[in-house]
Motif scaffolding. Structure first.
Motif, mmCIF file in Angstrom:
data_model
loop_
_atom_site.group_PDB
_atom_site.id
_atom_site.type_symbol
_atom_site.label_atom_id
_atom_site.label_comp_id
_atom_site.label_asym_id
_atom_site.label_seq_id
_atom_site.Cartn_x
_atom_site.Cartn_y
_atom_site.Cartn_z
ATOM 1 N N PHE A 73 0.830 -1.191 0.000
ATOM 2 C CA PHE A 73 0.000 0.000 0.000
ATOM 3 C C PHE A 73 0.869 1.247 0.000
ATOM 4 O O PHE A 73 2.025 1.228 0.419
ATOM 5 N N ARG A 74 0.266 2.344 -0.438
ATOM 6 C CA ARG A 74 1.007 3.594 -0.561
ATOM 7 C C ARG A 74 1.193 4.297 0.774
ATOM 8 O O ARG A 74 1.958 5.264 0.857
ATOM 9 N N SER A 75 0.520 3.847 1.813
ATOM 10 C CA SER A 75 0.733 4.397 3.157
ATOM 11 C C SER A 75 0.397 3.327 4.182
ATOM 12 O O SER A 75 -0.415 2.426 3.928
ATOM 13 N N SER A 76 1.011 3.428 5.353
ATOM 14 C CA SER A 76 0.736 2.466 6.413
ATOM 15 C C SER A 76 -0.691 2.629 6.935
ATOM 16 O O SER A 76 -1.307 1.668 7.384
ATOM 17 N N ALA A 77 -1.237 3.852 6.874
ATOM 18 C CA ALA A 77 -2.619 4.067 7.307
ATOM 19 C C ALA A 77 -3.595 3.296 6.420
ATOM 20 O O ALA A 77 -4.593 2.742 6.899
ATOM 21 N N THR A 78 -3.300 3.247 5.117
ATOM 22 C CA THR A 78 -4.152 2.488 4.204
ATOM 23 C C THR A 78 -4.040 0.995 4.481
ATOM 24 O O THR A 78 -5.026 0.261 4.399
ATOM 25 N N ALA A 79 -2.831 0.529 4.804
ATOM 26 C CA ALA A 79 -2.653 -0.888 5.155
ATOM 27 C C ALA A 79 -3.495 -1.246 6.369
ATOM 28 O O ALA A 79 -4.114 -2.314 6.428
#
Length: 219
Positions: free
Chosen positions: A50-56
């Motif tokens: 994912f493009r950010s850990s928040a999205t993961a």
């Protein structure tokens, strides 16, 4: 992240479709669903970047503990941190170990990169180009980082490497290929995001116990 217990009949395209339906369009740049060459079905697990850990974390909340509904199945999805994190690190790992063995583009990992015309996610244009992972298909900035990463990995530092200035190699990728300023915003300690501090402390205690035990058993 690593996604386990995927129904074996799922294709990469079907998994992408289900993720888009859940609002993750344009939020990941790497998908690898290993395929059994004999059955032509997936092996039940896959890898996503994912493009950010928040999205993961949001993906974990949306898909973890759920069943994919396209096919009848009792399998419950499990989402966990992957050992290799970041687009460049995943691309480097695959190109190093699998590129010459897998020739069929349908069996290769999929990468999702910005369109050549420079359109960004959210402009109403197609937010990405989906391509099989080859060195030629990587955008030039990422291709350069993969080359750098391959060089430092050859020195034995593993997938989470730093450049000569002490920066994570993935951070050298321009912000256009990520969603948070300065580069690809992938946490290099994604365990702490997905698993939480209590699990991390338990892992550290377990590791320390094993370490002490190894000293006691040494001659």
């Amino acid at each position: 992240v690593m996604l386990r217990n995927i129904p074996n009949s799922y294709t990469p395209e079907e998994l992408v479709h289900d993720m888009v339906q859940q609002g993750f369009e344009g939020m990941f740049d790497f998908l690898y669903l290993p395929i059994d060459f004999t059955t032509k079905k997936n092996k039940g697990y896959g890898f996503l970047n994912f493009r950010s850990s928040a999205t993961a974390l949001r993906f974990r909340d949306a898909f973890g503990g759920q069943r994919l509904t396209r096919y009848a199945t009792d399998k419950v999805l499990d989402v966990s941190p992957a050992k290799t994190q970041g687009l460049a690190a995943n691309a480097c790992k695959y190109l190093k170990h699998q590129a010459t063995r897998i020739q069929n583009p349908w069996f290769k990992p999929m990468i999702f990169v910005p369109p050549e015309d420079g359109a960004e996610v959210g402009t109403g244009a197609v937010p990405w180009c989906c391509l099989p992972l080859t060195e030629e298909n990587l955008p030039e900035p990422i291709r350069s980082v993969v080359a750098t990463l391959a060089a430092v990995q050859s020195k034995g530092c593993g997938a989470r490497c730093l450049d000569e200035h002490g920066r994570p190699v993935d951070a050298l990728i321009p912000a256009r290929f990520g969603s948070e300023g300065g580069g690809v915003a992938i946490s290099h300690d994604l365990d702490s995001v997905l698993l939480g501090p209590h699990v991390q402390r338990g892992r550290r205690r377990s590791g320390q116990a094993r370490h002490r035990g190894s000293h006691r058993s040494a001659p």
